[in-house]
Design a protein around this motif. Structure first.
Motif, PDB file in Angstrom:
ATOM      1  N   SER A   2      -1.502  35.415  50.103  1.00  0.00           N
ATOM      2  CA  SER A   2      -0.464  35.952  50.986  1.00  0.00           C
ATOM      3  C   SER A   2       0.248  37.152  50.379  1.00  0.00           C
ATOM      4  N   TRP A   3       0.034  37.384  49.116  1.00  0.00           N
ATOM      5  CA  TRP A   3       0.752  38.432  48.373  1.00  0.00           C
ATOM      6  C   TRP A   3      -0.191  39.616  48.184  1.00  0.00           C
ATOM      7  N   GLU A   4       0.203  40.754  48.674  1.00  0.00           N
ATOM      8  CA  GLU A   4      -0.670  41.933  48.598  1.00  0.00           C
ATOM      9  C   GLU A   4      -1.056  42.273  47.162  1.00  0.00           C
ATOM     10  N   HIS A  55       1.287  31.853  46.947  1.00  0.00           N
ATOM     11  CA  HIS A  55       2.256  32.911  46.596  1.00  0.00           C
ATOM     12  C   HIS A  55       2.976  33.449  47.841  1.00  0.00           C
ATOM     13  N   PHE A  56       3.214  32.561  48.830  1.00  0.00           N
ATOM     14  CA  PHE A  56       3.782  33.079  50.077  1.00  0.00           C
ATOM     15  C   PHE A  56       5.164  33.688  49.886  1.00  0.00           C
ATOM     16  N   PHE A  57       6.028  33.030  49.152  1.00  0.00           N
ATOM     17  CA  PHE A  57       7.405  33.527  49.045  1.00  0.00           C
ATOM     18  C   PHE A  57       7.472  34.830  48.244  1.00  0.00           C
ATOM     19  N   ASP A  58       6.618  34.965  47.231  1.00  0.00           N
ATOM     20  CA  ASP A  58       6.535  36.245  46.526  1.00  0.00           C
ATOM     21  C   ASP A  58       5.998  37.322  47.454  1.00  0.00           C
ATOM     22  N   GLY A  59       4.971  36.953  48.226  1.00  0.00           N
ATOM     23  CA  GLY A  59       4.403  37.913  49.168  1.00  0.00           C
ATOM     24  C   GLY A  59       5.391  38.326  50.232  1.00  0.00           C
ATOM     25  N   TYR A  60       6.188  37.366  50.705  1.00  0.00           N
ATOM     26  CA  TYR A  60       7.163  37.682  51.754  1.00  0.00           C
ATOM     27  C   TYR A  60       8.235  38.622  51.226  1.00  0.00           C
ATOM     28  N   ARG A  61       8.653  38.422  49.972  1.00  0.00           N
ATOM     29  CA  ARG A  61       9.641  39.343  49.395  1.00  0.00           C
ATOM     30  C   ARG A  61       9.075  40.753  49.269  1.00  0.00           C
ATOM     31  N   SER A  62       7.792  40.855  48.948  1.00  0.00           N
ATOM     32  CA  SER A  62       7.167  42.153  48.736  1.00  0.00           C
ATOM     33  C   SER A  62       6.839  42.860  50.046  1.00  0.00           C
TER      34      SER A  62
END
Length: 542
Positions: A113-115, A153-160
């Motif tokens: 989920s994280w680019e 890593h959804f929450f890291d991806g969402y922040r990014s």
């Protein structure tokens, strides 16, 4: 219950002890271990048991073969794996095929989920990652009943990049995923962010949402509960929080908080009573000591030491207990130490069904011994034995004449330990010797061998745990006092004893003697009296 409709207030419990938990340091389950744990989890009432990654190692392949022979009553076994590899079709990807060949009703598959992970770890375009997610979930959903998509890593991806992170969820949802799980893989998120992001996702994705948290910030349980407040109805975690790095969300804390604090139904109040037993059973299979201070299930979770606390709890448990310990299968314990007051002693006596006459004398003796380095909090058998001796002044079960323990080193081979024990029982002198894996083990065997003909029930006793604590190393160096805590068992119950000395073998001897004397006392066995003939023979020898 339909797989796409969750009853109001019902939270699904998805246990990943057998997969994510095994990535924790020092955890190494055999196939038999995993099957035993699966049966424990099924009895506890979890909904899903993630059995492992069948495409990654032979052990997990063997587990999925073996688990078919078990008749689980409630839980469904899930096989775990990754989305298909770049450049392969699902049919040609052996890891995807292994998920189908595991022949389980549930498959959990994770995707990126994280680019940052897409471009750096997978080295593919963002669009290609979306295609892989959609293709994998669509293929699996045609072959198994339930597809759980873990958004790594959804929450890291969402922040990014919130838009792209949401696109990955939509790709899975539109392709037939039964559950979408938001993962805090790095374990660095805060509860407020987890709740708000989960709430946003819940408004946009109309498939049941789940949460999977790691504990790197010591917030995995808090983040899991925050996600439930934000709309998650599927909770992932492990028993005792086992897992890679700092571990996963601890289901032994998550489940009772859901049931008792948030008013959700997870495993039900009756099964909740099995929680402590399950936690301890899994820790024993893992060969890892359960933290005594573990919330809800630890030995100290409802232990009271301060006299003011004990006095208050005796009047009303709500004063210092947030729940009744019995609701999670635990019990209240009163600790007797140099911090104790009369209320501690009386409460402990009631707990052990003992009658006290000279309370102050007993309390003063306990405080004197603890000043000398003894500790009775983890050695309740030594405490009970001490009170019994102070109260009744019984005849000793035996008298020590001498003991000796020797370690012999022969070159590069393992050292060999031997011990000899000379004791007097009822006027008879007995001399015994034994070898062992260390001086304490040899001494333990020699003592029980010497006593065995007089007290046969000691053959049941086994030393199951042995711990040494240096008390004042900064003052005396290698001559400092050591405290030895011994746990023994007769196959039915366990009991703890303590010994203190500047000599580690002497400290161990004291703990071993308490252990065998406690066993005899609890079995109601009386000391063997010295006969007239024994006294005459002893006088002639002298």
């Amino acid at each position: 219950m339909d797989d796409n409709q969750i009853v109001n207030g019902r939270i699904e419990i998805y246990d990943t002890t057998l997969r994510d938990g095994t990535q924790g340091e020092s955890i190494n389950f055999s196939v038999a271990d995993k099957c035993r744990i699966a049966e424990q989890l099924d009895s506890l009432g979890v909904d899903f048991i993630e059995g492992g990654w069948p495409g990654s190692n032979p052990r997990d392949v063997a587990f999925f073969e073996e688990i078919r022979r078990l008749k689980l009553k409630h839980a469904r076994i899930a096989a775990f794996g990754a989305t298909r590899r770049k450049g392969l079709t699902c049919e040609s990807d052996k890891n995807i095929r292994s998920l189908i060949e595991a022949d389980r009703p549930v498959v959990t598959v994770f995707g990126k989920s994280w680019e940052l992970h897409v471009t750096e770890a997978l080295r593919m375009s963002l669009e290609e990652n979306l295609d892989i997610i959609a293709d994998t979930v669509k293929y699996l959903s045609r072959n198994v009943d339930v597809v759980v998509y873990d958004a790594e890593h959804f929450f890291d991806g969402y922040r990014s990049n919130p838009e792209y992170a949401m696109d990955t969820l939509k790709a899975a949802a539109s392709s037939g995923a039964s559950r979408i799980v938001l993962c805090d893989t790095n374990g660095g998120s805060l509860p407020q962010a987890v709740e708000s992001v989960t709430r946003i996702v819940a408004d946009l994705i109309k498939i049941p949402l789940g949460i999977h948290c790691h504990n790197d910030g010591e917030l995995a349980v808090a983040n899991t509960l925050a996600a439930v407040a934000g709309g998650a109805i599927h909770v992932q975690g492990t028993i005792n929080g086992y897992g890679e790095r700092c571990g996963n969300a601890n289901l032994c804390s998550v489940i009772p908080n859901l049931e008792l604090k948030l008013g959700c139904r997870a495993i039900g109040h009756e099964r909740l009573k099995k929680l402590r037993q399950t936690a301890h059973s899994v820790s024993e299979i893992a060969n890892l000591a359960l933290n005594p201070s573990a919330a809800f299930v630890g030995d100290s979770a409802f232990a009271h030491k301060g006299g003011v606390h004990v006095s208050a709890v005796e009047r009303n448990p709500l004063t210092y207990e947030h729940i009744p310990p019995e609701t999670v299968g635990n019990r209240r314990r009163v600790l007797v130490s140099d911090l104790s007051g009369r209320s501690n002693l009386l409460a402990k006596a009631r707990e052990l069904d003992m009658e006290l006459e000279d309370e102050q004398r007993i309390l003063e003796e306990i405080k004197r011994l603890e000043y000398d380095g003894f500790e009775f909090e983890a050695a309740e058998a030594s405490f009970e034995l001490l009170v019994h001796k102070l109260r009744n002044q019984p005849e000793p079960y035996f008298e020590l004449i001498a003991f000796r323990a020797i370690d012999e080193h022969r070159g590069a081979s393992m050292p060999m330990s031997e011990a000899t024990v000379k004791i007097k029982v009822g006027g008879r002198i007995e001399h015994s010797a034994a070898s062992g894996t260390g001086p304490v083990n040899a001494l333990d065997q020699a003592l029980r061998r010497a006593l065995g003909q007089f007290y046969p029930s000691l053959a049941e006793v086994r030393l199951v745990d042995y711990r040494v604590r240096v008390i004042n190393s900064s003052l005396s160096g290698t001559a400092s006092l050591v405290r030895v805590l011994i746990t023994s068992s007769d196959g039915r119950t366990k009991w703890g004893t303590v010994g203190v000395s500047a000599n580690i073998v002497e400290a161990s001897w004291r703990g071993l003697v308490d252990s065998v004397e406690y066993k005899l006392m609890k079995d109601g066995i009386l000391p063997i009296a010295e006969s007239t003939d024994d006294m005459q023979r002893a006088n002639r020898r002298s």
